[in-house]
Scaffold this active site. Structure first.
Site, PDB file in Angstrom:
ATOM      1  N   ARG A  71      -3.313  39.402 -61.159  1.00 19.96           N
ATOM      2  CA  ARG A  71      -2.708  39.066 -59.941  1.00 19.96           C
ATOM      3  C   ARG A  71      -2.247  39.991 -58.626  1.00 19.96           C
ATOM      4  NH1 ARG A  71       2.202  34.548 -59.808  1.00 19.96           N
ATOM      5  NH2 ARG A  71       3.032  36.304 -59.379  1.00 19.96           N
ATOM      6  N   HIS A  78      -5.754  24.421 -67.037  1.00 16.12           N
ATOM      7  CA  HIS A  78      -6.001  25.571 -68.208  1.00 16.12           C
ATOM      8  C   HIS A  78      -4.676  25.686 -68.519  1.00 16.12           C
ATOM      9  CE1 HIS A  78      -7.382  28.421 -65.144  1.00 16.12           C
ATOM     10  NE2 HIS A  78      -6.761  28.449 -64.451  1.00 16.12           N
ATOM     11  N   ASP A  89     -13.050  29.104 -62.215  1.00 18.41           N
ATOM     12  CA  ASP A  89     -11.375  29.599 -61.369  1.00 18.41           C
ATOM     13  C   ASP A  89     -12.345  30.476 -60.631  1.00 18.41           C
ATOM     14  OD1 ASP A  89      -9.308  30.664 -61.766  1.00 18.41           O
ATOM     15  OD2 ASP A  89      -9.195  30.022 -63.382  1.00 18.41           O
TER      16      ASP A  89
HETATM   17  C1  NGQ Z   1      -4.842  31.517 -58.718  1.00 24.84           C
HETATM   18  N1  NGQ Z   1      -5.621  32.138 -60.834  1.00 24.84           N
HETATM   19  O1  NGQ Z   1      -4.115  30.670 -57.936  1.00 24.84           O
HETATM   20  O2  NGQ Z   1      -5.955  31.700 -58.594  1.00 24.84           O
HETATM   21  C2  NGQ Z   1      -4.216  31.568 -60.118  1.00 24.84           C
HETATM   22  C3  NGQ Z   1      -3.851  32.817 -60.083  1.00 24.84           C
HETATM   23  C4  NGQ Z   1      -1.242  32.758 -60.401  1.00 24.84           C
HETATM   24  C5  NGQ Z   1      -6.034  31.829 -62.181  1.00 24.84           C
HETATM   25  N2  NGQ Z   1      -4.283  31.239 -62.696  1.00 24.84           N
HETATM   26  C6  NGQ Z   1      -2.190  32.560 -59.610  1.00 24.84           C
HETATM   27  N3  NGQ Z   1      -6.983  31.830 -63.645  1.00 24.84           N
HETATM   28  O3  NGQ Z   1      -1.135  31.533 -61.322  1.00 24.84           O
HETATM   29  O4  NGQ Z   1       0.303  32.579 -59.897  1.00 24.84           O
HETATM   30 ZN    ZN Z   2      -7.140  28.686 -60.594  1.00 23.94          ZN
END
Ligand code: NGQ
Ligand code: ZN
Length: 462
Positions: free
Chosen positions: A89, A275, A326
């Site tokens: 992240r 998820h 995603d």
């Molecule tokens: C997102 N992605 O918002 O891109 C998220 C990561 C988070 C996924 N959850 C960021 N796969 O959840 O804080």
């Molecule tokens: Zn996401």
């Protein structure tokens, strides 16, 4: 196959997958707006109409962060400490920091063309890069969302835009970090963006909203947004993706994430729970009973080390599911569905998990299930070949050695589980032929704009 005298708004399919299974000799017709007007099995093969062998409804990709397409494959090197979802992240935040609206549009267009070529005809964009690099508002409240919408229009994919509510860095309303300033919104700002997008609504475009997660939005904000959004518009949220997130939620609220959300918000068919990886038995039942869709993204969930969704239990409880790509390490519904089933086989050490009493064929169960769940999560008239729904369909390559001579009943087993060639030959989305012989109609133009955007982004990174 194409000839200037042919009726452009019709297709005759020797075999077409309808909502209740394969049908033979199906005549499909659609209007100038791209809506199916009639779907007639057992029709006579009319002259002047394009003929095809194998036709499927196009798939819905119910979860996308389009800009992340350009990061695919660039986060696969181990760092000094244990790599995790959270270290990924940080890299993603760094990547998002300077990206421009024009680059977002170019990346999204490339993604959408790839998704179409692999069989997605609709997509839900969970859109959260909504401010400038320094966190300042753009002059147009929906600047970046409009760029993604323009990319979808150009590429020809149907879009559900979900402007994201993103206020906090973690449970307990923690202040956003430097890397999250571009994402900052409150319910009023999300509603301004939704309003700015209203004029774009139509057959190929819908608008909903998405509280990012229980980490980034308080339960009061989520209730406020859900209450203010026009009724029946879709609402998506990331929920319980990581064990750490479950622990933090328990610490802050005394409840696990899904339990906490469902105690405070009336979950129903408007909701898509993305998820929902870590669920206990009671939470599995709660989602299934609510009518909400579980939004599963197996390729990204594997890439980020999330864990396995309890699909077998969820299906036994009557739960609804759909698939998304995603972070876009994959652009293929085949790969999502294959991973979804294989994760279960590896976990339970048995075969043919995703079936029901009435549908024993795994490929067909998965394709139909993901169509229904995806359609619900998109809030659009999609998900089947039926009058009144969008003319979104795939023509498979019936001459490919894998499919040549196959019985219709075996087609989805072969399509989902056998080999790595892309068996999607032509794609119609919203009544428009956007892929022919495996190529997108603007494949080269879109790719050259994408390469340009990537070259610019490499300069920032170096
Ligand atoms: C997102 N992605 O918002 O891109 C998220 C990561 C988070 C996924 N959850 C960021 N796969 O959840 O804080
Ligand atoms: Zn996401």
């Amino acid at each position: 196959m194409t000839d200037v005298h042919m009726n452009p708004g019709a297709l005759f399919a020797r075999h077409a997958l309808l909502a209740d299974g394969w049908a033979a000799d199906v005549l499909l017709a659609w209007d100038a707006d791209g809506t199916l007007t009639s779907v007639t099995p057992g029709a006579a093969a009319a002259a002047g109409v394009r003929h095809e062998q194998l036709v499927l409804p196009g798939m819905i990709n119910l979860h996308s962060h389009a800009f992340q397409r350009a990061l695919g494959g660039l986060t696969e090197t181990a760092g000094d400490s244990a790599d995790s979802f959270w270290t990924w992240r940080d890299l993603m935040y760094r990547f998002a920091r300077n990206i421009t609206p024009a680059q977002i549009e170019a990346i999204a267009a490339q993604l959408f063309a790839e998704c179409l070529r692999h069989g997605y005809t609709a997509l839900c964009e969970f859109h959260y890069v909504q401010r400038g690099p320094d966190g300042a508002l753009y002059a147009r409240p929906a600047e970046t969302a409009e760029r993604v919408a323009a990319a979808a229009r150009g590429a020809g994919i149907g879009l559900t835009m979900l402007p994201v509510l993103y206020s906090h860095a973690g449970f307990g309303e923690q202040a956003l970090g430097a890397g999250q300033q571009r994402f900052r919104t409150d319910p009023a700002q999300v509603l301004r963006i939704v309003e700015a997008l209203e004029p774009l609504r139509g057959g190929q475009f819908e608008v909903g909203a998405a509280p990012h997660s229980l980490r980034a939005a308080s339960i009061g904000q989520i209730a406020e947004l859900a209450g203010a959004l026009p009724a029946a518009r879709p609402l998506h949220i990331h929920i319980a993706e990581q064990q750490d997130e479950v622990r933090q939620c328990l610490g802050a609220t005394g409840m696990r994430p899904l339990r906490y959300l469902s105690e405070h918000i009336a979950l129903d068919a408007r909701w898509c729970l993305v998820h929902a990886t870590h669920l206990d038995a009671d939470e599995v039942e709660r989602i299934a009973a609510s009518g909400a869709v579980a939004g599963l993204c197996p390729s990204t969930e594997a890439n980020l080390g999330d864990g396995l969704f309890p699909l077998a239990q969820f299906l036994a409880a009557g739960g609804r599911f759909g698939i998304g790509s995603d972070s876009h390490v994959s652009h293929s519904p085949v790969e999502e569905l294959r991973w979804l089933e294989y994760g279960q086989r590896l976990q339970h050490q048995r075969r043919n998990v995703a079936v029901s009493a009435g549908q024993r064929r795994v490929g067909e169960f998965l394709w139909q299930g993901a169509l229904q769940g995806g359609a619900q999560a998109s809030g659009r008239k999609v998900g089947a070949l039926a009058a009144g729904l969008r003319a979104d369909l795939l023509v498979l390559d019936a001459d490919h050695p894998s499919l040549d001579g196959a019985a219709a009943a075996d087609v989805l087993g072969i399509f989902v589980f056998a080999g790595n060639d892309n068996l999607v030959r032509d794609v119609l989305a919203g009544g428009r032929w956007v892929v022919g012989n495996g190529r997108h109609i603007d494949q080269d133009g879109i790719a050259s704009r994408y390469k340009q955007a990537l070259a610019e982004l490499r300069e920032y990174r170096s």
